[in-house]
Design a protein around this motif. Structure first.
Motif, PDB file in Angstrom:
ATOM      1  N   LEU A 344       0.858  -1.179   0.000  1.00 30.92           N
ATOM      2  CA  LEU A 344       0.000   0.000   0.000  1.00 30.92           C
ATOM      3  C   LEU A 344       0.892   1.225   0.000  1.00 30.92           C
ATOM      4  CD1 LEU A 344      -1.190  -2.202   2.369  1.00 30.92           C
ATOM      5  CD2 LEU A 344      -3.202  -0.813   1.897  1.00 30.92           C
ATOM      6  N   THR A 345       0.484   2.256  -0.740  1.00 32.52           N
ATOM      7  CA  THR A 345       1.264   3.489  -0.775  1.00 32.52           C
ATOM      8  C   THR A 345       0.373   4.665  -0.428  1.00 32.52           C
ATOM      9  OG1 THR A 345       0.924   3.671  -3.175  1.00 32.52           O
ATOM     10  CG2 THR A 345       2.955   2.623  -2.423  1.00 32.52           C
ATOM     11  N   ALA A 346       0.923   5.598   0.318  1.00 30.24           N
ATOM     12  CA  ALA A 346       0.142   6.692   0.883  1.00 30.24           C
ATOM     13  C   ALA A 346       0.675   8.042   0.438  1.00 30.24           C
ATOM     14  CB  ALA A 346       0.166   6.609   2.412  1.00 30.24           C
ATOM     15  N   GLY A 347      -0.223   9.030   0.487  1.00 26.27           N
ATOM     16  CA  GLY A 347       0.170  10.396   0.183  1.00 26.27           C
ATOM     17  C   GLY A 347      -0.939  11.349   0.568  1.00 26.27           C
ATOM     18  N   PRO A 348      -0.635  12.620   0.718  1.00 28.51           N
ATOM     19  CA  PRO A 348      -1.667  13.607   1.046  1.00 28.51           C
ATOM     20  C   PRO A 348      -2.640  13.843  -0.092  1.00 28.51           C
ATOM     21  CG  PRO A 348       0.428  14.688   0.616  1.00 28.51           C
ATOM     22  CD  PRO A 348       0.704  13.223   0.630  1.00 28.51           C
ATOM     23  N   ASN A 349      -2.329  13.306  -1.263  1.00 31.63           N
ATOM     24  CA  ASN A 349      -3.254  13.339  -2.399  1.00 31.63           C
ATOM     25  C   ASN A 349      -2.974  12.117  -3.264  1.00 31.63           C
ATOM     26  OD1 ASN A 349      -1.071  14.066  -4.318  1.00 31.63           O
ATOM     27  ND2 ASN A 349      -1.125  16.029  -3.248  1.00 31.63           N
ATOM     28  N   ALA A 350      -3.833  11.881  -4.235  1.00 31.33           N
ATOM     29  CA  ALA A 350      -3.718  10.673  -5.045  1.00 31.33           C
ATOM     30  C   ALA A 350      -2.444  10.650  -5.878  1.00 31.33           C
ATOM     31  CB  ALA A 350      -4.946  10.541  -5.949  1.00 31.33           C
ATOM     32  N   GLN A 351      -2.019  11.808  -6.363  1.00 30.45           N
ATOM     33  CA  GLN A 351      -0.809  11.843  -7.184  1.00 30.45           C
ATOM     34  C   GLN A 351       0.409  11.413  -6.373  1.00 30.45           C
ATOM     35  OE1 GLN A 351       0.141  15.643  -8.936  1.00 30.45           O
ATOM     36  NE2 GLN A 351       1.657  14.760 -10.296  1.00 30.45           N
ATOM     37  N   GLU A 352       0.532  11.917  -5.146  1.00 27.66           N
ATOM     38  CA  GLU A 352       1.680  11.551  -4.323  1.00 27.66           C
ATOM     39  C   GLU A 352       1.651  10.073  -3.968  1.00 27.66           C
ATOM     40  OE1 GLU A 352       4.391  13.372  -3.317  1.00 27.66           O
ATOM     41  OE2 GLU A 352       3.643  14.814  -4.780  1.00 27.66           O
ATOM     42  N   ALA A 353       0.465   9.534  -3.680  1.00 27.54           N
ATOM     43  CA  ALA A 353       0.356   8.111  -3.366  1.00 27.54           C
ATOM     44  C   ALA A 353       0.732   7.260  -4.576  1.00 27.54           C
ATOM     45  CB  ALA A 353      -1.056   7.781  -2.898  1.00 27.54           C
ATOM     46  N   ALA A 354       0.317   7.690  -5.770  1.00 26.39           N
ATOM     47  CA  ALA A 354       0.647   6.955  -6.993  1.00 26.39           C
ATOM     48  C   ALA A 354       2.141   7.010  -7.282  1.00 26.39           C
ATOM     49  CB  ALA A 354      -0.144   7.521  -8.167  1.00 26.39           C
ATOM     50  N   ILE A 355       2.753   8.166  -7.062  1.00 26.09           N
ATOM     51  CA  ILE A 355       4.196   8.295  -7.291  1.00 26.09           C
ATOM     52  C   ILE A 355       4.968   7.384  -6.349  1.00 26.09           C
ATOM     53  CG2 ILE A 355       6.152   9.882  -7.012  1.00 26.09           C
ATOM     54  CD1 ILE A 355       4.356  12.092  -8.141  1.00 26.09           C
ATOM     55  N   ALA A 356       4.565   7.349  -5.077  1.00 28.18           N
ATOM     56  CA  ALA A 356       5.224   6.451  -4.127  1.00 28.18           C
ATOM     57  C   ALA A 356       5.117   5.008  -4.596  1.00 28.18           C
ATOM     58  CB  ALA A 356       4.609   6.611  -2.738  1.00 28.18           C
ATOM     59  N   GLY A 357       3.963   4.655  -5.166  1.00 24.43           N
ATOM     60  CA  GLY A 357       3.787   3.301  -5.679  1.00 24.43           C
ATOM     61  C   GLY A 357       4.703   3.004  -6.850  1.00 24.43           C
ATOM     62  N   ASP A 358       4.775   3.925  -7.796  1.00 30.59           N
ATOM     63  CA  ASP A 358       5.655   3.729  -8.953  1.00 30.59           C
ATOM     64  C   ASP A 358       7.108   3.572  -8.517  1.00 30.59           C
ATOM     65  OD1 ASP A 358       3.532   3.891 -10.677  1.00 30.59           O
ATOM     66  OD2 ASP A 358       3.916   5.964 -11.292  1.00 30.59           O
ATOM     67  N   ILE A 359       7.536   4.431  -7.609  1.00 30.86           N
ATOM     68  CA  ILE A 359       8.929   4.393  -7.163  1.00 30.86           C
ATOM     69  C   ILE A 359       9.229   3.088  -6.443  1.00 30.86           C
ATOM     70  CG2 ILE A 359      10.526   5.401  -5.477  1.00 30.86           C
ATOM     71  CD1 ILE A 359       9.462   8.146  -6.295  1.00 30.86           C
ATOM     72  N   TYR A 360       8.303   2.651  -5.577  1.00 23.33           N
ATOM     73  CA  TYR A 360       8.645   1.456  -4.811  1.00 23.33           C
ATOM     74  C   TYR A 360       8.566   0.192  -5.660  1.00 23.33           C
ATOM     75  CZ  TYR A 360      10.113  -0.856  -0.651  1.00 23.33           C
ATOM     76  OH  TYR A 360      10.889  -1.551   0.248  1.00 23.33           O
ATOM     77  N   ARG A 361       7.767   0.188  -6.709  1.00 19.55           N
ATOM     78  CA  ARG A 361       7.813  -0.956  -7.632  1.00 19.55           C
ATOM     79  C   ARG A 361       9.221  -1.114  -8.212  1.00 19.55           C
ATOM     80  NH1 ARG A 361       3.000  -3.063  -9.338  1.00 19.55           N
ATOM     81  NH2 ARG A 361       1.120  -1.896  -8.762  1.00 19.55           N
ATOM     82  N   HIS A 362       9.798  -0.001  -8.619  1.00 23.18           N
ATOM     83  CA  HIS A 362      11.162  -0.055  -9.148  1.00 23.18           C
ATOM     84  C   HIS A 362      12.154  -0.421  -8.051  1.00 23.18           C
ATOM     85  CE1 HIS A 362      10.666   1.523 -13.316  1.00 23.18           C
ATOM     86  NE2 HIS A 362       9.508   1.905 -12.796  1.00 23.18           N
ATOM     87  N   THR A 363      11.887   0.053  -6.834  1.00 19.71           N
ATOM     88  CA  THR A 363      12.761  -0.295  -5.711  1.00 19.71           C
ATOM     89  C   THR A 363      12.740  -1.801  -5.457  1.00 19.71           C
ATOM     90  OG1 THR A 363      12.362   1.870  -4.701  1.00 19.71           O
ATOM     91  CG2 THR A 363      13.235   0.153  -3.272  1.00 19.71           C
ATOM     92  N   ILE A 364      11.571  -2.413  -5.559  1.00 21.54           N
ATOM     93  CA  ILE A 364      11.479  -3.869  -5.384  1.00 21.54           C
ATOM     94  C   ILE A 364      12.389  -4.579  -6.382  1.00 21.54           C
ATOM     95  CG2 ILE A 364       9.946  -5.866  -5.683  1.00 21.54           C
ATOM     96  CD1 ILE A 364       7.691  -4.147  -4.510  1.00 21.54           C
ATOM     97  N   ASP A 365      12.328  -4.182  -7.650  1.00 20.94           N
ATOM     98  CA  ASP A 365      13.192  -4.799  -8.664  1.00 20.94           C
ATOM     99  C   ASP A 365      14.659  -4.621  -8.309  1.00 20.94           C
ATOM    100  OD1 ASP A 365      11.202  -5.802 -10.283  1.00 20.94           O
ATOM    101  OD2 ASP A 365      11.096  -4.028 -11.557  1.00 20.94           O
ATOM    102  N   ILE A 366      15.007  -3.405  -7.886  1.00 19.52           N
ATOM    103  CA  ILE A 366      16.404  -3.118  -7.558  1.00 19.52           C
ATOM    104  C   ILE A 366      16.857  -3.946  -6.359  1.00 19.52           C
ATOM    105  CG2 ILE A 366      17.906  -1.309  -6.620  1.00 19.52           C
ATOM    106  CD1 ILE A 366      16.277   0.665  -8.441  1.00 19.52           C
ATOM    107  N   ILE A 367      16.027  -4.034  -5.325  1.00 18.89           N
ATOM    108  CA  ILE A 367      16.377  -4.821  -4.140  1.00 18.89           C
ATOM    109  C   ILE A 367      16.574  -6.292  -4.513  1.00 18.89           C
ATOM    110  CG2 ILE A 367      15.457  -5.738  -1.974  1.00 18.89           C
ATOM    111  CD1 ILE A 367      14.169  -3.001  -1.489  1.00 18.89           C
ATOM    112  N   LEU A 368      15.664  -6.849  -5.304  1.00 14.77           N
ATOM    113  CA  LEU A 368      15.762  -8.259  -5.670  1.00 14.77           C
ATOM    114  C   LEU A 368      16.985  -8.528  -6.546  1.00 14.77           C
ATOM    115  CD1 LEU A 368      12.007  -9.097  -6.365  1.00 14.77           C
ATOM    116  CD2 LEU A 368      13.359  -9.618  -4.320  1.00 14.77           C
ATOM    117  N   ARG A 369      17.295  -7.610  -7.449  1.00 13.52           N
ATOM    118  CA  ARG A 369      18.476  -7.796  -8.298  1.00 13.52           C
ATOM    119  C   ARG A 369      19.756  -7.719  -7.469  1.00 13.52           C
ATOM    120  NH1 ARG A 369      16.599  -3.776 -13.277  1.00 13.52           N
ATOM    121  NH2 ARG A 369      15.214  -5.275 -14.326  1.00 13.52           N
ATOM    122  N   ALA A 370      19.815  -6.718  -6.580  1.00 18.16           N
ATOM    123  CA  ALA A 370      21.008  -6.587  -5.736  1.00 18.16           C
ATOM    124  C   ALA A 370      21.152  -7.798  -4.821  1.00 18.16           C
ATOM    125  CB  ALA A 370      20.924  -5.299  -4.911  1.00 18.16           C
ATOM    126  N   THR A 371      20.040  -8.299  -4.317  1.00 14.01           N
ATOM    127  CA  THR A 371      20.075  -9.486  -3.456  1.00 14.01           C
ATOM    128  C   THR A 371      20.614 -10.687  -4.224  1.00 14.01           C
ATOM    129  OG1 THR A 371      18.209  -8.656  -2.148  1.00 14.01           O
ATOM    130  CG2 THR A 371      18.668 -11.013  -2.012  1.00 14.01           C
TER     131      THR A 371
END
Length: 656
Positions: A344-371
């Motif tokens: 789940l991703t949160a923000g004071p508005n929908a755009q910020e919550a969506a951006i957090a989601g987009d960023i963390y999806r990429h973070t998941i890929d990066i974490i798994l690749r580095a692992t």
């Protein structure tokens, strides 16, 4: 990575700045390179000033501009001479740097220059590109990241250790690059930050970026670390009340209503269920600038009090050594990883919550690749704190405008594809709400293409579809604060003597029974609204003043009005307020066909045009007039009003 350069497209961009725009957009199209305003591009040109003197000008992407859509106006023109002088200073505060960058601009109406302007200036090449390529970040964010980078690139790049973005990084580059760059150098790697490439043409700088990122991708491929398979995720169960309760508690922690988006796709669900999720996710973000969108760490599970306590400790520990007074940001997480709810991703508005989601999806890929390469390692908490509480970011907090009146709140509108319902959607969006539109018309899903709106086709006479729509609405935005009950039908005028039971039941089913179901299923969610739930019933003048030939419609609206009054009595203890609006003669709605309008006008012995303004004030009532009042009733002006009935009819003599 594939080059997107197209000779025919490129030929339409004449001149250095135009070429800069073209390749900037090519970079911006690829989310594996830049996300949501990330990255930077620049070009150095020679221009003649008002005095006829030649000046070297750096056109650099303006702060906050998005590469994918950037125009010429999105670049900041800065004189090179003062930027190069600034790079020679032994020290420069962020506030002084921001002021000097503004002073260097040749156009004061242009956006504020990027904090990396001095760095772009000291790189001795005409075109400079800067990205945060996922593939390279995954390699750098390992314990032996620097050695891996050297193995991949050799002398093609100059490698710089991580330092704070802005002046410190520019100063380090100014000192190091001339000493270490050679004939083969086409880029700079900023460890745990990003990649620069450069050239004397826009194409060469761009295609060097493509080449270097491709080398990183190939390195991951050879080591089986590029595509990480994830186990399939079972279909998520109904979770709307759990999510709404979490969103309420999150909003209390943040001190303001928050949007909470649920991501249950295979990638997010599988990552959240990993047995080692606590270890993997608690290292830090992929790059330092992500901390501004996702905070340093996600919350694992639902212990908001524990997360907030830990965040406050993190703040106080590092603020004590900051050397300046800092204002703590809210302690609510922006990313939540829960084995049952997914990500789940949160923000004071929908755009910020969506951006957090987009960023963390990429973070998941990066974490798994580095692992897969041997382990993921982010920057230290101290380095990340410096970015999160950067002087320039603190200035934004202090100068931020007050949010719109319904920011962070969620509204659901029925009959939202046309007329009053569509106008209600627009009025609520304009006040900052995230809006869910329901309508039997399938075009409802395409009515707006923006992060704060979603639409679902729904037959309100089918309670299974209502439940499905409620679940989807909560997973889209996190809960429900406001409910606008607008959907209804206005049948052809029929005298009582000719009114069939089936026609009567059809009107009651849509105008009354469906609204009962909506109220009943919305109640548990409205109880969890951070500022209290609100319901607005779009009623009718026919409630206080029915007309001949519309018995079923008048009775259905009167019954709905009584239903609203009972709900106000029962739900007041739940801090839910319910008010009714009684419009009349709103002719830009789907209820009023030309046939119905003509028939009603004829029954009163007037023309259709006269019928439209047949009220005390002699005005025409439009959908937007009703919608504005409905949206206003959801705001603070009506915070102490419930069970009210307000006419929007220009003054009807029979009602009066």
């Amino acid at each position: 990575m594939t080059s997107l350069w197209n000779n025919q497209e490129a030929a339409q961009y004449a001149g250095d700045l135009a070429q800069r725009i073209y390749t900037s957009r090519l970079l911006g199209r690829d989310p594996a390179l830049v996300l949501h305003g990330g990255g930077n591009t620049s070009v150095k040109v020679r221009e003649t000033n008002l005095f006829g003197e030649g000046e070297d000008i750096l056109y650099i992407k303006g702060s906050g501009r998005d590469l994918e859509t950037i125009e010429a106006a999105g670049f900041s023109p800065c004189r090179m001479a003062p930027l190069l002088r600034l790079a020679q200073l032994p020290a420069l505060s962020d506030s002084h740097m921001a002021r000097e960058l503004k002073c260097s601009m040749t156009d004061p109406s242009a956006p504020a220059p990027s904090v990396e302007s001095i760095l772009h200036a000291v790189i001795p090449h005409k075109f400079v590109d800067h990205t945060h390529a996922d593939a390279l970040i995954a390699i750098m964010n390992t314990p032996d990241g620097a050695e891996r980078v050297r193995e991949i690139y050799g002398d093609q790049v100059v490698i710089l250790p991580y330092v704070m973005p802005g002046f410190q990084l520019a100063r380090l580059c100014a000192e190091t690059f001339p000493k270490e760059a050679g004939a083969q150098t086409v880029g700079i790697v900023l460890l745990q930050h990003g990649l620069f490439t450069f050239g004397e043409s826009a194409r060469s700088a761009y295609e060097r970026m493509v080449e270097l990122v491709t080398l990183a991708e190939e390195y991951l491929e050879r080591r089986g670390a590029r595509k990480i398979s994830l186990p399939p995720a079972p279909p998520p169960p109904e979770q709307r009340e759990e999510i709404a309760r979490l969103r309420r508690d999150l909003s209390i922690t943040a001190g303001k209503p928050m949007i909470l988006m649920t991501h249950t796709d295979a990638q997010c669900a599988a990552f959240a269920r990993r047995e080692d999720i606590t270890t993997l996710s608690q290292q830090g973000p992929a790059t330092p600038d992500h901390v501004l969108r996702t905070k340093r760490l996600p919350m694992v599970g639902r212990d908001l009090a524990g997360f907030a306590f830990a965040y406050e400790q993190y703040f106080h520990a590092h603020a004590a050594t900051a050397g300046r007074e800092l204002q703590m940001l809210d302690a609510a997480p922006r990313v939540i990883l829960d084995p049952d709810l997914g990500m789940l991703t949160a923000g004071p508005n929908a755009q910020e919550a969506a951006i957090a989601g987009d960023i963390y999806r990429h973070t998941i890929d990066i974490i798994l690749r580095a692992t897969a390469l041997g382990g993921y390692r982010a920057l230290s908490a101290g380095d990340l704190f410096d970015v999160e509480y950067w002087d320039l970011e603190q200035a934004k907090v202090r100068s931020a405008m007050a949010p719109r009146v319904l920011a962070g709140e969620i509204a659901l509108v029925t009959g939202a594809a046309s007329g009053i319902g569509k106008a209600c959607v627009d009025s609520l969006l304009s006040r900052g709400a995230a809006v869910v539109g329901l309508d039997i018309n399938p075009t409802i899903s395409q009515m707006h293409q923006r992060p704060d709106y979603t639409g679902f086709a729904c037959d309100l006479t089918d309670e299974t579809q209502i439940l499905r729509a409620m679940e989807s609405a909560v997973k889209a935005f996190g809960g429900l604060d406001m409910l606008i009950l607008n959907a209804g039908i206005f049948p052809k005028a029929t005298p009582l003597s000719a009114l069939t039971t089936s026609a009567w039941r059809q009107v009651m089913q849509i105008n009354l029974d469906a609204n009962l179901a909506m109220l009943r299923e919305a109640h548990p969610l409205l109880k969890l609204a951070p500022k209290g739930g609100r319901v607005v019933i779009i009623g009718s003048k026919n409630v206080p003043a029915p007309g001949p030939g519309v018995a079923a419609y008048s009775a259905s609206k009167a019954a709905l009005n009584q239903l609203a009054r009972v709900a106000a009595l029962e739900w007041g203890a739940d801090k839910i307020r319910i008010n009714s609006i009684h419009p009349n003669a709103v002719f830009d709605t789907g209820l009023w066909t030309e046939e119905v309008l003509t028939a009603r006008a004829r029954s009163y012995g007037v023309s259709a045009e006269e019928y439209k303004t047949r009220n005390v004030l002699g005005v025409e009532v439009r959908s937007q007039d009703v919608a504005e009042l409905a949206a206003e009733m959801c705001g603070p002006l009506f915070a102490k009003t419930t069970a009210a009935q307000v006419p929007v009819d220009g003054g009807n003599e029979r009602v009066i």
